[in-house]
Design a protein around this motif. Structure first.
Motif, short mmCIF file in Angstrom:
data_model
loop_
_atom_site.label_atom_id
_atom_site.label_comp_id
_atom_site.label_asym_id
_atom_site.label_seq_id
_atom_site.Cartn_x
_atom_site.Cartn_y
_atom_site.Cartn_z
N LEU A 41 40.10 45.07 31.38
CA LEU A 41 41.19 45.99 33.89
C LEU A 41 41.76 45.04 34.28
N LEU A 42 40.83 43.35 33.97
CA LEU A 42 42.11 42.81 34.45
C LEU A 42 43.36 42.42 33.76
N LEU A 43 43.22 42.55 32.42
CA LEU A 43 44.92 42.05 31.86
C LEU A 43 45.97 43.94 31.95
N GLU A 44 44.86 45.17 32.43
CA GLU A 44 45.39 45.83 32.69
C GLU A 44 46.39 46.19 33.52
N GLY A 45 45.53 45.32 34.37
CA GLY A 45 46.70 45.08 35.74
C GLY A 45 45.46 46.15 36.81
N ARG A 46 44.67 46.02 36.55
CA ARG A 46 43.84 46.12 37.24
C ARG A 46 42.89 44.69 38.56
N THR A 47 42.48 44.99 39.57
CA THR A 47 42.00 43.56 40.63
C THR A 47 40.91 43.28 40.29
N PRO A 48 40.70 42.22 40.39
CA PRO A 48 38.79 41.95 40.92
C PRO A 48 38.68 43.06 41.43
N ARG A 49 38.83 43.59 42.36
CA ARG A 49 37.87 44.41 42.92
C ARG A 49 37.50 45.78 42.64
N ALA A 57 29.80 50.75 39.29
CA ALA A 57 29.99 52.04 39.20
C ALA A 57 28.16 52.65 39.49
N ALA A 58 26.89 52.68 38.91
CA ALA A 58 25.91 52.99 38.65
C ALA A 58 24.96 53.36 40.20
N GLY A 59 25.88 51.85 40.56
CA GLY A 59 25.13 52.63 42.75
C GLY A 59 26.44 51.56 43.32
N PRO A 60 26.40 51.97 44.18
CA PRO A 60 27.15 51.00 45.07
C PRO A 60 26.84 49.47 45.93
N GLN A 61 25.15 50.13 45.83
CA GLN A 61 24.30 49.10 46.11
C GLN A 61 24.62 47.01 45.07
N PHE A 62 24.77 47.80 43.44
CA PHE A 62 25.92 46.72 42.83
C PHE A 62 26.61 45.89 42.79
N LEU A 63 27.62 46.54 43.97
CA LEU A 63 28.84 45.98 44.28
C LEU A 63 29.28 44.76 44.56
N GLU A 64 28.05 44.47 45.91
CA GLU A 64 28.30 42.54 46.14
C GLU A 64 28.04 41.77 44.85
N ARG A 65 27.74 41.76 44.24
CA ARG A 65 27.13 40.99 43.27
C ARG A 65 27.61 41.51 41.97
N ALA A 66 28.34 42.59 41.43
CA ALA A 66 29.57 42.90 40.84
C ALA A 66 31.14 41.96 40.94
N THR A 67 30.88 41.74 42.48
CA THR A 67 32.32 41.09 42.59
C THR A 67 32.14 40.07 42.56
N ALA A 68 30.69 39.45 43.19
CA ALA A 68 31.03 37.47 42.71
C ALA A 68 30.97 37.27 41.17
N ASP A 69 30.70 38.33 39.95
CA ASP A 69 29.81 37.84 38.92
C ASP A 69 31.79 38.26 38.76
N VAL A 70 32.30 39.08 38.92
CA VAL A 70 34.05 39.33 37.61
C VAL A 70 34.31 37.84 39.23
N HIS A 71 34.07 37.36 40.54
CA HIS A 71 34.96 36.40 41.18
C HIS A 71 35.06 35.10 40.29
N GLY A 72 32.91 34.76 39.72
CA GLY A 72 32.51 33.46 38.88
C GLY A 72 33.60 33.79 37.68
N LEU A 73 33.45 34.95 37.02
CA LEU A 73 34.91 35.06 35.30
C LEU A 73 35.86 35.00 35.09
N VAL A 74 36.45 35.26 36.51
CA VAL A 74 37.11 34.85 36.69
C VAL A 74 38.39 33.55 36.62
N ASP A 75 37.55 33.02 37.68
CA ASP A 75 37.69 31.80 38.80
C ASP A 75 37.34 30.46 36.63
N ALA A 76 36.52 30.81 36.04
CA ALA A 76 35.70 30.00 34.94
C ALA A 76 36.83 30.29 33.36
#
Length: 88
Positions: A41-49, A57-76
């Protein structure tokens, strides 16, 4: 900001995700299916958000965790020299 693989990094798909090989230093990273999805997704030009929204997509309650995970992966990946920012 668009993210890209440096020229010396080769991406290979596997049954369970992807492998990134840095030809310069011989080091490699394995990403599982979720990590591979985020990277594509990032290589396609999507933002980390946007990538986090896709993961949660399974549920909005997971967005906070997914955001932290994506930013962690990008940083690593950036720290390891496997992902760089490209000028627009």
């Amino acid at each position: 900001m668009t993210l890209a693989l440096p020229r010396e990094v080769i991406l290979t798909e596997t049954e369970s995700g992807v492998v990134l090989l840095n030809e310069k230093d011989g080091r490699f990273w394995r990403l599982n299916g979720s990590g591979a999805t985020v990277l594509w997704l990032l290589l396609e030009g999507r933002t980390p958000r946007e990538a986090a929204e896709e993961l949660s997509a399974a549920g909005p309650q997971f967005l906070e965790r997914a955001t932290a995970d994506v930013h962690g992966l990008v940083d690593a990946l950036r720290s390891a020299g496997l992902l760089v920012a490209e000028a627009p």
